[in-house]
Design an enzyme around this catalytic site. Sequence first.
Site, PDB file in Angstrom:
ATOM      1  N   SER A  61     -12.889  93.034  70.174  1.00 14.60           N
ATOM      2  CA  SER A  61     -12.996  92.208  71.473  1.00 14.60           C
ATOM      3  C   SER A  61     -11.829  92.497  72.345  1.00 14.60           C
ATOM      4  CB  SER A  61     -12.972  90.830  71.139  1.00 14.60           C
ATOM      5  OG  SER A  61     -14.442  90.411  70.735  1.00 14.60           O
ATOM      6  N   LYS A  64     -12.767  93.999  75.571  1.00 13.63           N
ATOM      7  CA  LYS A  64     -13.379  92.898  76.742  1.00 13.63           C
ATOM      8  C   LYS A  64     -12.148  92.894  77.745  1.00 13.63           C
ATOM      9  CE  LYS A  64     -16.260  90.401  73.665  1.00 13.63           C
ATOM     10  NZ  LYS A  64     -16.285  89.806  72.314  1.00 13.63           N
ATOM     11  N   TYR A 186     -22.243  97.990  74.725  1.00 11.45           N
ATOM     12  CA  TYR A 186     -21.162  96.653  74.364  1.00 11.45           C
ATOM     13  C   TYR A 186     -20.568  97.015  72.965  1.00 11.45           C
ATOM     14  CZ  TYR A 186     -19.636  92.345  72.310  1.00 11.45           C
ATOM     15  OH  TYR A 186     -18.938  91.523  71.481  1.00 11.45           O
ATOM     16  N   TYR A 234     -10.501  82.665  72.086  1.00  8.80           N
ATOM     17  CA  TYR A 234     -11.744  81.855  71.939  1.00  8.80           C
ATOM     18  C   TYR A 234     -11.227  80.502  71.755  1.00  8.80           C
ATOM     19  CZ  TYR A 234     -12.927  86.475  70.297  1.00  8.80           C
ATOM     20  OH  TYR A 234     -13.139  87.983  70.106  1.00  8.80           O
ATOM     21  N   VAL A 252     -11.709  91.048  66.317  1.00 10.04           N
ATOM     22  CA  VAL A 252     -12.068  90.675  64.892  1.00 10.04           C
ATOM     23  C   VAL A 252     -11.672  91.888  63.939  1.00 10.04           C
ATOM     24  CG1 VAL A 252     -13.932  88.993  64.919  1.00 10.04           C
ATOM     25  CG2 VAL A 252     -14.265  91.477  65.064  1.00 10.04           C
TER      26      VAL A 252
HETATM   27  N1  GLU Z   1     -18.023  93.292  68.159  1.00 11.11           N
HETATM   28  C1  GLU Z   1     -17.694  92.130  67.732  1.00 11.11           C
HETATM   29  C2  GLU Z   1     -18.900  91.052  68.050  1.00 11.11           C
HETATM   30  O1  GLU Z   1     -19.556  91.216  68.784  1.00 11.11           O
HETATM   31  C3  GLU Z   1     -16.655  91.309  68.554  1.00 11.11           C
HETATM   32  C4  GLU Z   1     -15.995  90.031  68.311  1.00 11.11           C
HETATM   33  C5  GLU Z   1     -14.479  89.874  68.439  1.00 11.11           C
HETATM   34  O2  GLU Z   1     -13.689  91.053  68.209  1.00 11.11           O
HETATM   35  O3  GLU Z   1     -14.143  88.882  68.369  1.00 11.11           O
HETATM   36  O4  GLU Z   1     -19.109  90.063  67.356  1.00 11.11           O
END
Ligand code: GLU
Length: 294
Positions: A61, A64, A186, A234, A252
Amino acid sequence: MQQLLDDIAVRARPLAVEGKVADYIPALARVPADRFALAVRMADGSEHATGDTDMAFSIQSISKLFTLAMAMEWIGDELWERVGREPSGMRFNSLIQLETERGIPRNPFINAGAIVVTDAILARRPMLESSFRTTMRLLAGTERPQYDEEVHRSETETGDLNRAIAYVLKAYGNLREDPMVVTRAYFRACSMAMSARELARAATFLMTPDHDGPFVRGDHAPRLRALMRLCGLYDQSGEFAYRVGLPGKSGVGGGILVVQPGRYTACAWSPPLDRFGNSVAATAALELLAAELG
Ligand code: GLU
């Protein structure tokens, strides 16, 4: 500085035992849990690092942050008609909130928001896969960043929840492209592999206003930092702000990237996560670092 980072590693690294490596994407579970890195890049360009700082890991993430920067640059304010700017208070891949809020994701850093951002970019740049890689290489100043094919395959095989999110977005009219195409792009960005040192370098544009890098206009940086502060970890963003006090973005894969405007960027990496999906030892390392450096 080296002594400081080495001391932080000694104190933070053992805390990894309190976390658990993400295994909902099976390929992430193969990463040794005891890996640890802390890299700092100062405003003058000097770099300091300790641990496995040149080992590439799955940025997940953290991508992002960079796709949002690309979207702000290429799309502009119309992006904000499709995604909010508020903390979610929910898990990063929650479907419930998206349903109750009729297909408008709370912010661009939860999965639903990042899927909308990906869709918006795809409409302008169908070759997102190569532009994202090129951008990350330019920002990191090296050709090394590349996609981890095994992680990509693994997430594509198991990513039903993200595909469900994309279909809900589509049902509410907030996705233009095919959900399968958007989630594929994504997952691609999430599978980018970079080292802590490369990520700290890639975030320089968020630290220095006069950055003349490849794509990000100076006035976007304070807004990106505002979103990082409110939504970057988050439903633990408040706790992270209290403990570390810096705008951050986690993934993650166990990485967390932070920025102290005008002073430094830092990236910590340790794979085991807390129950919110944020790295336990990386959070502790950044808390100690921020306490020392301000
Ligand atoms: N590729 C992971 C997902 O979509 C990213 C989530 C993350 O890194 O928090 O679940």
